[in-house]
Design an enzyme around this catalytic site. Structure first.
Site, PDB file in Angstrom:
ATOM      1  N   ASN A  63       3.850  -2.520   1.786  1.00  0.00           N
ATOM      2  CA  ASN A  63       2.937  -3.617   1.467  1.00  0.00           C
ATOM      3  C   ASN A  63       2.342  -3.296   0.109  1.00  0.00           C
ATOM      4  OD1 ASN A  63       0.547  -5.095   1.035  1.00  0.00           O
ATOM      5  ND2 ASN A  63       0.299  -5.503   3.219  1.00  0.00           N
TER       6      ASN A  63
ATOM      7  N   GLU B 212       3.182  -8.832   1.231  1.00  0.00           N
ATOM      8  CA  GLU B 212       2.074  -9.255   0.377  1.00  0.00           C
ATOM      9  C   GLU B 212       2.468  -9.289  -1.092  1.00  0.00           C
ATOM     10  OE1 GLU B 212      -1.864  -7.404   2.073  1.00  0.00           O
ATOM     11  OE2 GLU B 212      -2.213  -9.376   1.192  1.00  0.00           O
TER      12      GLU B 212
ATOM     13  N   ASP C  17       4.107  -4.497   7.625  1.00  0.00           N
ATOM     14  CA  ASP C  17       2.687  -4.253   7.871  1.00  0.00           C
ATOM     15  C   ASP C  17       2.330  -4.977   9.158  1.00  0.00           C
ATOM     16  OD1 ASP C  17      -0.038  -4.183   7.959  1.00  0.00           O
ATOM     17  OD2 ASP C  17      -0.362  -5.200   6.033  1.00  0.00           O
TER      18      ASP C  17
ATOM     19  N   ASN D 122      -0.464  -4.419  10.920  1.00  0.00           N
ATOM     20  CA  ASN D 122      -1.916  -4.564  11.062  1.00  0.00           C
ATOM     21  C   ASN D 122      -2.426  -4.142  12.436  1.00  0.00           C
ATOM     22  OD1 ASN D 122      -3.265  -5.312   8.636  1.00  0.00           O
ATOM     23  ND2 ASN D 122      -2.198  -7.268   8.681  1.00  0.00           N
TER      24      ASN D 122
ATOM     25  N   ASP E  88       1.730   0.517   9.219  1.00  0.00           N
ATOM     26  CA  ASP E  88       3.036   0.109   8.692  1.00  0.00           C
ATOM     27  C   ASP E  88       4.121   0.877   9.439  1.00  0.00           C
ATOM     28  OD1 ASP E  88       2.315  -1.472   5.969  1.00  0.00           O
ATOM     29  OD2 ASP E  88       0.901   0.177   6.309  1.00  0.00           O
TER      30      ASP E  88
ATOM     31  N   ASP F 111      -3.263  -0.466  -1.390  1.00  0.00           N
ATOM     32  CA  ASP F 111      -3.973   0.263  -0.328  1.00  0.00           C
ATOM     33  C   ASP F 111      -3.007   0.751   0.762  1.00  0.00           C
ATOM     34  OD1 ASP F 111      -3.712  -2.457   0.198  1.00  0.00           O
ATOM     35  OD2 ASP F 111      -5.690  -2.692   1.087  1.00  0.00           O
ATOM     36  N   HIS F 112      -1.760   0.287   0.727  1.00  0.00           N
ATOM     37  CA  HIS F 112      -0.710   0.780   1.630  1.00  0.00           C
ATOM     38  C   HIS F 112       0.260   1.676   0.856  1.00  0.00           C
ATOM     39  CE1 HIS F 112      -1.308  -2.349   4.904  1.00  0.00           C
ATOM     40  NE2 HIS F 112      -1.953  -2.914   3.895  1.00  0.00           N
TER      41      HIS F 112
END
Length: 256
Positions: free
Chosen positions: A7, A34, A147, A149, A218, A247-248
């Site tokens: 991501n 994303e 991802d 989540n 993930d 951030d991933h």
DNA sequence: ATGGCACCCGGAGGGTGA
């Protein structure tokens, strides 16, 4: 064959980090989430000149998924089989070599009291149904990366007590991952690593001050028929230390 | 206890993420 999922939180903002990582790692396949870009503006040239074929499904501002491969990409399917035309661009599936691969970006759910949470649970159910249908439709074994989540178990959250019953670690979400596993898709990372605190995401806010306060959200889930062919799996945490990071971080698997 | 950052669009600051 090495397959990774990342991501990137905007492919345009992350183009430098993405190409740096691609040049260093040269995965056979990379699943992206994303991308946050409409298809006309997707930076295909920067990737194609590195030898990657690319398929993508994007929309303005939000979501967006893609698949890169150093091999021909065939039989592309965007979204679920029964999607509305205006559905979020959160899923893309294609055949590469002898694998059927999906890149998935699961809705985050906003809050467990928000209607978006029920939609997240439903989306996870639809994803499982979709993957089972793909398994029936295609001769190739199915793999899904993305991802999700959702942190699967206590090892996958920095504070199980603080996250108990909360978004990303609610029992209803975790049960959807259990259902995917029960349907015959295994968590490739956990086949090779039982350690806690191996995360794939860390909050931008206060990242450097917080220490290793992250989540493993993930995943690469593989059809159980790939268990013997799956030789290694991991998480590459290094890009989180780079300038302008997502951030991933990328998660990866090798398949003979 | 709270919020803290990054990205989007659009041209300020609100929406979204996780």
């Amino acid at each position: 064959m090495r397959i990774a999922s990342w991501n990137v939180n905007s492919i345009r903002a992350r183009l430098g980090a993405l190409t740096k990582w691609l040049d260093a790692q040269q995965p056979d396949v990379l699943l992206l989430q994303e991308t946050k870009v409409v298809d006309d503006d997707f930076p295909r040239e920067d990737l194609s000149r590195r030898g990657y074929s690319i398929v993508f499904a994007g929309q303005k501002s939000y979501n967006g998924v893609a698949i890169l491969a150093q091999h021909p990409i065939r039989n592309v399917t965007i979204g679920f089989h029964d999607d509305d035309p205006g559905a979020d661009k959160r899923l893309i599936t294609a055949t590469i070599g002898d694998l059927r691969v999906s890149s998935a970006y699961v809705p985050n759910g906003k809050d467990i009291t928000h209607p978006a949470f029920a939609e997240k649970l439903r989306w996870l159910e639809r994803l499982r149904e979709f993957l089972q249908a793909e398994r029936a439709r295609h001769e190739q074994p199915v793999l899904v990366g993305g991802d999700f989540n959702v942190a699967h178990d206590e090892r996958d959250v920095w504070s199980p007590a603080q996250f108990a019953g909360q978004l990303h670690f609610h029992p209803d979400e975790r049960a959807r991952l259990d259902a995917l596993i029960a349907a015959g898709f295994f968590d490739s990372f956990r086949r090779f690593c039982a350690e806690p605190a191996r995360y794939s995401w860390w909050d931008y806010r206060g990242y450097t001050a917080r220490g290793n306060r992250g989540l493993r959200i993930d995943y690469l889930f593989l059809d159980q028929s790939l268990e013997e062919r799956c030789k290694s799996a991991g998480i590459d945490a290094e890009p989180r230390q780079w300038d302008k990071p997502s951030d991933h971080v990328p998660v990866w698997v090798t398949i003979d």
